[in-house]
Design a protein around this motif. Structure first.
Motif, short mmCIF file in Angstrom:
data_model
loop_
_atom_site.label_atom_id
_atom_site.label_comp_id
_atom_site.label_asym_id
_atom_site.label_seq_id
_atom_site.Cartn_x
_atom_site.Cartn_y
_atom_site.Cartn_z
N TYR A 79 0.85 -1.19 0.00
CA TYR A 79 0.00 0.00 0.00
C TYR A 79 0.89 1.25 0.00
O TYR A 79 1.98 1.24 0.58
CB TYR A 79 -0.91 0.04 1.23
CG TYR A 79 -1.88 -1.10 1.35
CD1 TYR A 79 -2.14 -1.99 0.30
CD2 TYR A 79 -2.58 -1.30 2.52
CE1 TYR A 79 -3.04 -3.03 0.43
CE2 TYR A 79 -3.49 -2.34 2.66
CZ TYR A 79 -3.71 -3.19 1.62
OH TYR A 79 -4.61 -4.22 1.75
N ASP A 131 -0.99 6.43 2.43
CA ASP A 131 -2.25 5.84 2.89
C ASP A 131 -2.07 5.07 4.20
O ASP A 131 -2.92 5.11 5.07
CB ASP A 131 -2.85 4.95 1.80
CG ASP A 131 -3.22 5.75 0.56
OD1 ASP A 131 -3.46 6.97 0.66
OD2 ASP A 131 -3.27 5.14 -0.53
N LYS A 139 -7.89 1.86 2.52
CA LYS A 139 -8.41 3.22 2.68
C LYS A 139 -7.40 4.18 2.06
O LYS A 139 -6.22 4.14 2.38
CB LYS A 139 -8.65 3.56 4.14
CG LYS A 139 -9.87 2.85 4.72
CD LYS A 139 -10.19 3.35 6.12
CE LYS A 139 -11.46 2.70 6.62
NZ LYS A 139 -11.84 3.22 7.94
N VAL A 140 -7.92 5.06 1.21
CA VAL A 140 -7.07 6.02 0.49
C VAL A 140 -7.13 7.37 1.19
O VAL A 140 -8.22 7.92 1.40
CB VAL A 140 -7.54 6.15 -0.98
CG1 VAL A 140 -6.67 7.15 -1.73
CG2 VAL A 140 -7.52 4.79 -1.66
N TYR A 141 -5.96 7.88 1.54
CA TYR A 141 -5.82 9.20 2.15
C TYR A 141 -5.07 10.14 1.23
O TYR A 141 -5.08 11.34 1.41
CB TYR A 141 -5.07 9.10 3.48
CG TYR A 141 -5.78 8.26 4.50
CD1 TYR A 141 -6.56 8.83 5.49
CD2 TYR A 141 -5.69 6.87 4.47
CE1 TYR A 141 -7.22 8.06 6.43
CE2 TYR A 141 -6.35 6.08 5.40
CZ TYR A 141 -7.12 6.69 6.37
OH TYR A 141 -7.77 5.91 7.28
N THR A 165 -6.04 9.60 -4.88
CA THR A 165 -7.23 8.81 -5.20
C THR A 165 -7.19 8.29 -6.62
O THR A 165 -7.54 7.12 -6.87
CB THR A 165 -8.50 9.66 -4.99
OG1 THR A 165 -8.49 10.18 -3.66
CG2 THR A 165 -9.76 8.84 -5.18
#
Length: 183
Positions: free
Chosen positions: A121, A125, A144-146, A149
């Motif tokens: 990952y 993120d 989960k994308v921080y 995107t």
């Protein structure tokens, strides 16, 4: 644990698109399961894959299937090294880090959220999740994308597509060995 299960859970790693996958399977007999792991590692070592049981439960096991060379590449990133060092890992040795991850999974009260680094990952993120699992999330997919995107969505699409292609090919008689790329 059959080949179709591995294809449904690990196709991006089998295809050389992802560093690793983590999943849980039910087991009846630990010795038989360990033999399956040894057999897998024998079959796929030349393809650049490894399977490690990282945590045993009473009737289940958490398995890490990964590409050691990809993990070494990922751990060469300075930001990744910083996170691993802060979490107490021997960040200069990827193989030792896997053993330390297994130790954290067995002994720590909290789940080691740095595990995303072992799965390939993006470090942004992983750091976002470690800071706050619920705040700043832009999208939820395979993780989960921080951060980026657009890049994450492109990656998610690749993962979905390769899983569909591999599942169809396997149902049509293509073996797991044939589907697994050499990296």
């Amino acid at each position: 644990m059959g080949d179709q299960l591995l294809i449904s859970l690990c196709s991006p790693t089998l295809a050389g698109l992802k560093t690793g996958n983590l999943f849980t399977v039910d087991i009846d007999d630990r010795d038989s399961f360990n033999k399956e792991v040894r057999d897998f590692n024998y079959r796929f070592a030349k393809k650049g894959l490894r399977m490690i049981p990282v945590k045993y439960y009473e009737k289940r096991v958490l398995i890490y299937v990964y590409r050691p060379d990809f993990l070494k590449r990922d751990f060469a990133n300075k930001e990744v090294c910083k996170v691993l060092k802060e979490k107490g890992y021997s960040y200069s040795n990827a193989d030792l880090c896997v053993a330390e991850l297994a130790k954290h999974l067995r002994q720590d009260a909290k789940f080691p959220h740095e595990i995303g680094l072992f799965l390939g990952y993006p470090v942004t993120d992983v750091l976002g999740f470690m800071k706050s699992p619920d705040e700043g999330v832009k999208y939820t997919g395979f993780w989960k994308v921080y951060g980026d995107t657009k890049s994450a969505l492109e990656t998610f699409d690749k993962y979905k597509k390769v899983t569909e292609i591999y599942s169809t090919a396997h149902r049509n008689g293509v073996s797991l060995e044939q589907l697994t790329v050499v990296c």
